[in-house]
Design an enzyme around this catalytic site. Structure first.
Site, mmCIF file in Angstrom:
data_model
loop_
_atom_site.group_PDB
_atom_site.id
_atom_site.type_symbol
_atom_site.label_atom_id
_atom_site.label_comp_id
_atom_site.label_asym_id
_atom_site.label_seq_id
_atom_site.Cartn_x
_atom_site.Cartn_y
_atom_site.Cartn_z
ATOM 1 N N GLN A 14 36.828 13.547 64.857
ATOM 2 C CA GLN A 14 36.787 12.184 65.403
ATOM 3 C C GLN A 14 38.065 11.804 66.138
ATOM 4 O OE1 GLN A 14 34.170 10.312 65.526
ATOM 5 N NE2 GLN A 14 32.814 11.335 64.085
ATOM 6 N N CYS B 240 25.346 13.232 58.999
ATOM 7 C CA CYS B 240 24.810 14.320 58.183
ATOM 8 C C CYS B 240 24.133 13.808 56.923
ATOM 9 C CB CYS B 240 25.928 15.297 57.810
ATOM 10 S SG CYS B 240 26.725 16.025 59.249
ATOM 11 N N ASN C 233 35.381 9.396 59.777
ATOM 12 C CA ASN C 233 34.207 9.242 60.626
ATOM 13 C C ASN C 233 33.367 8.013 60.295
ATOM 14 O OD1 ASN C 233 33.779 11.072 58.251
ATOM 15 N ND2 ASN C 233 31.638 10.785 58.816
ATOM 16 N N GLY D 274 31.834 21.402 64.386
ATOM 17 C CA GLY D 274 32.828 20.956 63.430
ATOM 18 C C GLY D 274 32.619 21.491 62.030
ATOM 19 N N THR D 275 31.369 21.561 61.592
ATOM 20 C CA THR D 275 31.081 22.048 60.244
ATOM 21 C C THR D 275 31.513 23.489 60.079
ATOM 22 O OG1 THR D 275 29.250 20.507 59.859
ATOM 23 C CG2 THR D 275 29.247 22.554 58.587
ATOM 24 N N HIS E 202 30.363 17.820 70.793
ATOM 25 C CA HIS E 202 29.392 16.731 70.976
ATOM 26 C C HIS E 202 29.941 15.355 70.595
ATOM 27 C CE1 HIS E 202 27.886 15.974 66.743
ATOM 28 N NE2 HIS E 202 28.593 17.089 66.570
ATOM 29 N N THR F 113 27.985 36.552 69.879
ATOM 30 C CA THR F 113 28.027 36.421 71.335
ATOM 31 C C THR F 113 28.344 34.979 71.731
ATOM 32 O OG1 THR F 113 26.388 38.177 71.585
ATOM 33 C CG2 THR F 113 26.698 36.700 73.466
#
Length: 381
Positions: free
Chosen positions: A179, A327, A151, A71-72, A201, A237
């Site tokens: 979220q 975070c 969040n 997400g970041t 995740h 990759t």
């Protein structure tokens, strides 16, 4: 007692079916999707198949999907990429004071690069006003970024209304939907959005992989350079196990959305009912919007008991909860979201986020409420 995990907004346990898909990839596939030989073509097929699956469930075209590391990175790519690609049209960006730090810190960096950023206030429930968005618009506004679901408190923002306003004026619109995925129905082609960020995740997929939806025609300057992966928009990759695991997680989350929503609401109601019975409604404050919310995130304040003290005691009792964003919660900083909501000090300094998901049961919720009661009685003595 088995530890009880109530921090699904931070990260979720990997679904067994996702783990099986990933394990198979790790054992059987090792080619590079950019290689032209048999192994490379097999790898390319896996990545393309994952992209097709995700696009199908989220209602977008496969070429509108970019795999990222999470997400970041998706937030960073959207904001930096859209701003750079539109710099000739203007350098004004609008966001809110309650965004995730992946957006706020990116905006701060853009300010250092000469961009002007307006940080809109939110009300006491964490919701931004459409009229405030409209009032902040300028002739040089090129981008608006507002998260779908907060969040920390679970408040749902008026994304469709903001998107329609932005679209009418030709302003790009980014939405952090980390979220929202697995909590709200999403059909991207029907939403007035140019960019949407996602993370695997948060929906029982693997950590370290995410995605960015980029509407066809929306400008995006690459931030990561090297190969020509992701149609030249994000070099690197691809992770075969990661992409396959993400696709399976999206399939499970989207396919079982109704069941997930019902389960989350049942657990939320059970927690609030049990707490009201055990400690009384006057002993806690429910933070967030009472109408526009996702049920899996429950932010509660226990006035008189500091957040860090409550979290430490919960942890000793085997209950995993949080103070807010994963975070920053490791440093137990005061929540910028709750500060933006301008809550009273006794509410601000005593907030705890409980977030539910896969594996949680009513019995676990009852035990958690019981432990809260025990802790409050002990500390208030």
């Amino acid at each position: 007692m088995k530890p009880i995990y109530l921090d699904h907004a931070a990260s979720t346990p990997v679904h067994p079916e996702v783990a099986r898909v990933m394990y198979q990839m790790l054992l059987e596939q090792h080619g590079n999707a950019s290689s032209v030989h048999t192994f490379g073509r097999a790898a390319k097929k896996i990545v393309s198949g994952a992209r097709d699956t995700i696009a199908g469930f989220l209602g977008c075209a496969p070429d509108e999907w970019i795999f990222t590391s999470g997400g970041t990175e998706s937030d960073n790519l959207a904001l930096f990429g859209a701003a750079e690609a539109s710099a000739d049209k203007g350098k004004h960006i609008i966001t809110t004071a309650a965004e995730h730090h992946a957006v706020l810190h990116t905006c701060s960096e853009l300010e250092k690069q000469g961009y002007s950023v307006t940080y809109l206030p939110v009300d006491s429930t964490g919701r931004v006003s459409l009229s405030d968005v409209e009032a902040a618009l300028r002739e040089d506004t090129v981008l608006i970024s507002v998260m779908y679901v907060n969040n920390e408190v679970g408040t749902v923002q008026p994304i469709e209304e903001i998107g329609r306003l932005a679209g009418e004026l030709g302003i790009l619109f980014h939405v952090d939907s980390v979220q929202a995925l697995g909590a709200l129905p999403l059909t991207l082609r029907e939403l007035p959005v140019d960019y949407m960020s996602f993370a695997a995740h948060k929906i029982n997929g693997p950590q370290g992989i995410g995605g960015l939806y980029v509407r066809r025609g929306a400008p995006l300057a690459a931030r990561q350079h090297g190969g020509l992966q992701e149609r030249g928009r994000r070099a690197g990759t691809e992770s075969l196990a990661g992409t396959a695991g993400f696709a399976k997680a999206v399939e499970l989350a989207a396919g079982g959305l109704g069941e997930r929503q019902a389960h989350a609401l049942e657990l939320r109601n059970a927690l609030l009912t049990e707490l009201e019975h055990r400690i009384g409604r006057e002993a806690y404050v429910l933070n967030g919007n009472p109408e526009h919310f996702v049920p899996g995130i429950v932010n509660l304040s226990f006035p008189g008991i500091r957040t860090d003290v409550m979290l430490m005691n919960l942890d000793m009792e085997g209950i995993a909860a949080a103070s807010g964003s994963a975070c920053t919660s490791g440093s137990l900083e005061l929540s910028h979201v709750l500060q933006a909501m301008k809550l009273p000090e006794e509410v601000l300094y005593s907030a705890v986020r409980f977030s539910t998901g896969l594996g949680n049961t009513n019995e676990e919720i009852r035990l958690a409420a019981q432990k809260v009661e025990t802790i409050l009685k002990r500390l208030r003595k």
